[in-house]
Design an enzyme around this catalytic site. Sequence first.
Site, PDB file in Angstrom:
ATOM      1  N   CYS A 222     -14.822  43.307 -38.987  1.00  0.00           N
ATOM      2  CA  CYS A 222     -15.179  43.046 -37.586  1.00  0.00           C
ATOM      3  C   CYS A 222     -15.177  44.347 -36.791  1.00  0.00           C
ATOM      4  O   CYS A 222     -16.107  44.628 -36.034  1.00  0.00           O
ATOM      5  CB  CYS A 222     -14.198  42.040 -36.978  1.00  0.00           C
ATOM      6  SG  CYS A 222     -14.624  41.557 -35.294  1.00  0.00           S
ATOM      7  N   CYS A 223     -14.121  45.176 -36.983  1.00  0.00           N
ATOM      8  CA  CYS A 223     -14.066  46.468 -36.273  1.00  0.00           C
ATOM      9  C   CYS A 223     -15.239  47.355 -36.672  1.00  0.00           C
ATOM     10  O   CYS A 223     -15.760  48.114 -35.853  1.00  0.00           O
ATOM     11  CB  CYS A 223     -12.746  47.187 -36.559  1.00  0.00           C
ATOM     12  SG  CYS A 223     -11.307  46.485 -35.718  1.00  0.00           S
TER      13      CYS A 223
ATOM     14  N   CYS B  27      -8.266  50.715 -35.833  1.00  0.00           N
ATOM     15  CA  CYS B  27      -9.540  50.041 -36.061  1.00  0.00           C
ATOM     16  C   CYS B  27     -10.488  50.888 -36.900  1.00  0.00           C
ATOM     17  O   CYS B  27     -11.570  50.446 -37.245  1.00  0.00           O
ATOM     18  CB  CYS B  27     -10.192  49.694 -34.730  1.00  0.00           C
ATOM     19  SG  CYS B  27     -10.375  51.102 -33.660  1.00  0.00           S
TER      20      CYS B  27
ATOM     21  N   CYS C  75      -7.345  40.389 -30.025  1.00  0.00           N
ATOM     22  CA  CYS C  75      -6.528  41.238 -30.913  1.00  0.00           C
ATOM     23  C   CYS C  75      -5.463  42.017 -30.151  1.00  0.00           C
ATOM     24  O   CYS C  75      -4.897  42.975 -30.673  1.00  0.00           O
ATOM     25  CB  CYS C  75      -7.423  42.191 -31.687  1.00  0.00           C
ATOM     26  SG  CYS C  75      -8.598  41.340 -32.745  1.00  0.00           S
TER      27      CYS C  75
HETATM   28  S1  SF4 Z   1     -10.288  44.644 -32.284  1.00  0.00           S
HETATM   29 FE1  SF4 Z   1     -10.501  42.513 -33.053  1.00  0.00          FE
HETATM   30  S2  SF4 Z   1     -12.300  41.610 -32.020  1.00  0.00           S
HETATM   31 FE2  SF4 Z   1     -12.308  43.846 -31.657  1.00  0.00          FE
HETATM   32  S3  SF4 Z   1     -13.652  44.644 -33.208  1.00  0.00           S
HETATM   33 FE3  SF4 Z   1     -11.583  44.782 -34.084  1.00  0.00          FE
HETATM   34  S4  SF4 Z   1     -11.170  42.822 -35.139  1.00  0.00           S
HETATM   35 FE4  SF4 Z   1     -13.038  42.573 -33.888  1.00  0.00          FE
END
Ligand code: SF4
EC number: 1.8.4.10
Length: 242
Positions: free
Chosen positions: A118-119, A229, A204
Amino acid sequence: MADRRAPTPEQLAARERELVERLRASCRAYSPIVFATSLGVEDMVLTEVICRERLPIGLFTLDTGRLPTETLALIERVERHYDIRITRYAPRPEAVADYVREYGIDGFYDSIAARRACCRVRKLEPLGRALAGQAAWITGLRAAQSVTRVGLAPRAWDAEHGLEKLSPLIDWSEGEVWAFIRAHQVPYNPLHDQGYPSIGCAPCTRAITVGEDIRAGRWWWEQPETRECGLHRRAEHDAPSP
Ligand code: SF4
């Protein structure tokens, strides 16, 4: 343990002069140069100095599509306050759709791999676009923020993106950051007053309690060593500030 002691006015003034000189030296050494702001309190210190000194540094932010409403409102407030434009880099819609299809919209809670995916979609790919063609980028990282940032250098070669990465607040304490914010009445995210020392995407990030590490509220379901991240992987070589 975070150092929250406020410096004396003289100490703060000296830190500020040093910071201005660091940023000026960066502008002399690198062009073009950009500042990646997440609108966190450290980034507000840098925003204030960059705007006040009219330094030739572009500002951008990663609008992940999952930011808290308070952060989105602050982006607009900062633009009005300093009469500037912060360029937003958003994830590619088709990449987000692919992620949701594979993991679900909140699939990042299920595994480190799903979280990192996701990141990658929402932050890393847009960051690559933001840094393309730049000679250096500036971050608001401080070494004292977490175990993942201990030993960071003020200047490092970012091999992944092919440019220098500069962290002029590397040796600032939490107390110095907040003393600067208050002394100059710099706008900041109201979530900081609600127990959020570090603010990222809404799902998050949680508030922390007294005594917790200041990044304990980021990806709190993971171990401290994995709570980054990928935006700030350790560079191939570190060097002193320009
Ligand atoms: S912090 Fe959470 S919602 Fe944002 S990009 Fe990373 S995993 Fe995805």
